[in-house]
Design an enzyme around this catalytic site. Structure first.
Site, short mmCIF file in Angstrom:
data_model
loop_
_atom_site.label_atom_id
_atom_site.label_comp_id
_atom_site.label_asym_id
_atom_site.label_seq_id
_atom_site.Cartn_x
_atom_site.Cartn_y
_atom_site.Cartn_z
N LYS A 26 43.31 66.06 26.16
CA LYS A 26 43.75 67.33 26.75
C LYS A 26 44.91 67.10 27.71
O LYS A 26 45.87 67.86 27.72
CB LYS A 26 42.57 67.99 27.49
CG LYS A 26 42.92 69.34 28.13
CD LYS A 26 41.67 70.13 28.47
CE LYS A 26 40.99 69.66 29.74
NZ LYS A 26 41.51 70.34 30.95
N SER A 27 44.82 66.04 28.51
CA SER A 27 45.87 65.76 29.50
C SER A 27 47.21 65.50 28.83
O SER A 27 48.25 66.01 29.26
CB SER A 27 45.47 64.56 30.35
OG SER A 27 44.32 64.83 31.11
N ARG A 31 50.76 68.05 28.76
CA ARG A 31 52.04 67.53 29.21
C ARG A 31 53.07 67.48 28.09
O ARG A 31 54.27 67.73 28.33
CB ARG A 31 51.84 66.15 29.84
CG ARG A 31 51.13 66.23 31.19
CD ARG A 31 50.45 64.93 31.57
NE ARG A 31 49.87 64.95 32.92
CZ ARG A 31 48.72 65.55 33.23
NH1 ARG A 31 48.00 66.16 32.29
NH2 ARG A 31 48.27 65.52 34.47
N GLY A 102 43.50 74.67 35.79
CA GLY A 102 44.14 74.24 37.02
C GLY A 102 45.42 73.47 36.75
O GLY A 102 46.41 73.60 37.47
N SER A 177 46.34 65.46 42.22
CA SER A 177 47.60 64.81 41.83
C SER A 177 48.45 65.71 40.95
O SER A 177 49.60 65.37 40.64
CB SER A 177 47.29 63.50 41.08
OG SER A 177 46.68 63.79 39.82
N SER A 204 43.37 60.61 41.84
CA SER A 204 43.62 60.84 40.41
C SER A 204 45.01 60.38 39.97
O SER A 204 45.66 61.01 39.13
CB SER A 204 43.44 62.33 40.08
OG SER A 204 42.17 62.79 40.46
N ASP A 319 36.73 62.96 36.65
CA ASP A 319 36.10 63.62 35.51
C ASP A 319 34.92 62.83 34.95
O ASP A 319 34.12 63.35 34.16
CB ASP A 319 37.12 63.88 34.40
CG ASP A 319 38.06 65.03 34.74
OD1 ASP A 319 37.75 65.78 35.69
OD2 ASP A 319 39.11 65.18 34.07
N ARG A 350 31.83 69.94 42.07
CA ARG A 350 31.06 68.93 41.35
C ARG A 350 30.34 67.95 42.27
O ARG A 350 29.53 67.16 41.79
CB ARG A 350 31.97 68.19 40.36
CG ARG A 350 32.35 69.04 39.16
CD ARG A 350 33.15 68.25 38.15
NE ARG A 350 33.65 69.11 37.08
CZ ARG A 350 34.72 68.84 36.35
NH1 ARG A 350 35.39 67.73 36.55
NH2 ARG A 350 35.12 69.68 35.40
#
Length: 441
Positions: A26-27, A31, A102, A177, A204, A319, A350
């Site tokens: 996903k990250s 990007r 986010g 971050s 992070s 995470d 969390r």
């Protein structure tokens, strides 16, 4: 129209066996879409289709990028072709909703400043509760007229002039971050050098490393210093060939953990040794007593293992905390997770959301919000009957972590499991393919 709430039902599973291809990261997908759209043209292979990445596509289309998605026979995204806006967004709307992402929120704010006009950036659900002090502060330092709702929450209003100032920008290193990543994406287009100062306590940080990795693909150079980052002005986004999205360690962590809890022979393919901080899950599981074989870009686990509690610093890997907390409830000895104060700013708080649920089941988990630590003092009972989690605060990682308990319980029911599609839409299907007794209704 609000989607009907779903329930996840997991029953005791004797064995997990099979070969799975890791879901795309996903990250990296976020990007690649965003950075590819800053160029004239880009091509992305193996992107992740999820709620969050779909919102990214929608938002960047609004900013002026033409994005074409090609799907495979199962409906998953196979390829994305982008005709970008060359660093000069021309939004077709004045109000943009980023859903519950986010990452998307923090990344879009400085890019919108490169357009002209007054814009409202809004979100929904859990994002409404998440603060954005660092984003607002950084952009004000860059000369932006920006305001937010109470507590620095969305909606956020920007009066954009098409210009951003460079210079020295101080960013709070302890909240997220993502603000740093967002500035690194925008700063190459400015007319003066930008120095982003974070100090040495940036949380992070591997996510910033991922951003720099994708920027490198696009021909952008970033200099890392002991105090932050320096970005030279006037750079051009020129991607070299297609970007291939690697497999996601964050999502694969749940499958690896599952294989440690029951009899298993699991292989997960397409997990490269890249910039993802969550690849540390392998090292942590091995310290807990698991044995994980790596061959080329595949990981093989043959469980179960007698896990032991350890101390794990998750400053760079927040995470992983939900899944590690659950594993700690099946381990011998105390499990301590440290340096995670920033967990309070996730989809749920969390620090408490998963601990509270597990304590109700009979575990003893202590949370120290001042130091940012989570300690499993007492595991779950050996025999777990039927248990219903009435709410998971719409947090995808909490829902997936709690589902692992079902593999060793009589039956676990999780209400509101829709949220899993935020990051891992194929989670239930992949576990079922491996033999888990799991279904979503």
């Amino acid at each position: 129209m609000r989607a009907m709430s779903k329930r996840l039902i997991i029953e005791k599973t004797e064995i997990l066996k099979g070969v799975i291809t890791a879901p795309p990261s996903k990250s990296y997908t976020h990007r690649a879409i965003i950075i590819g759209s800053m160029a004239s043209r880009a091509r992305i292979l193996n992107p992740l289709k999820s709620d969050d990445t779909w919102h990214t596509v929608r938002a960047w289309r609004i900013l002026g990028a033409k994005i074409k998605i090609k799907k495979d026979t199962e409906g998953k995204w196979k390829e994305i072709e982008i005709q970008g806006f060359n660093g000069r967004p021309e939004p077709e709307k004045k109000k943009i909703n980023v859903g519950e992402s986010g990452t998307l929120l923090r990344f879009i704010l400085p890019v919108v400043c490169l357009a002209e006009g007054t814009f409202i950036i809004d979100g929904k659900g859990t994002l409404k509760r998440r603060p954005n002090r660092s984003s607002v502060s950084a952009l004000r330092q860059m000369g932006v007229d920006i305001s937010a709702a109470r507590g620095f929450r969305v909606p956020i209003k920007i009066k954009a002039t098409g210009k951003l100032k460079g210079g020295v920008i101080y960013v709070d290193p302890k909240e997220t971050s993502q603000v740093v990543s967002a500035l690194l994406i925008t700063a190459p287009l400015l007319s003066e050098e930008t120095k982003i100062i974070t100090g040495r306590d940036l949380v992070s940080k591997p996510y910033v490393d991922i951003t720099i990795d994708v920027l490198k693909w696009a021909g952008i150079k970033i200099e890392e210093t002991g105090k932050g980052y320096i970005v030279k002005p006037g750079q051009k986004f020129k991607p070299e060939g297609p970007f291939v999205v690697p497999g996601d360690y964050s999502s694969s962590a749940f499958l690896l953990a599952a294989a440690c809890l029951v009899k298993s022979d699991l292989t997960i393919k397409n997990l490269k040794e890249d910039k993802q901080g969550d690849r540390r899950i392998v090292e942590i599981l091995e310290k807990m007593g698991a044995h994980i074989e790596r061959r080329n870009n595949a990981l093989r686990v043959r469980g179960p293992f007698g896990l032991k509690g350890i101390s794990a610093d998750c400053k760079d890997t927040p995470d992983l905390v939900p899944v590690l907390t659950v594993l700690g409830c099946f381990a011998k000895g105390r499990m301590r997770i440290t340096n995670v104060r920033h967990l309070a700013y996730k989809e749920s708080n969390r620090l408490f959301s998963i601990a509270d649920q597990l304590n109700k089941m009979g575990a003893c988990i202590k949370v120290d919000k001042e130091s940012g630590s989570v300690t499993v003092e007492k595991p779950l009972p050996e025999k777990i009957g039927t248990y219903v989690f009435p709410r998971v605060q719409n947090d995808h990682r909490v829902a997936m972590a709690l589902s692992l308990i079902g593999l060793r319980a009589e039956k676990i029911i999780i209400k509101g499991s829709n949220c899993i599609s935020k990051s891992y839409p194929c989670f239930v299907r992949d576990l079922r393919t491996l033999g888990a007794r799991i279904k979503e209704v």
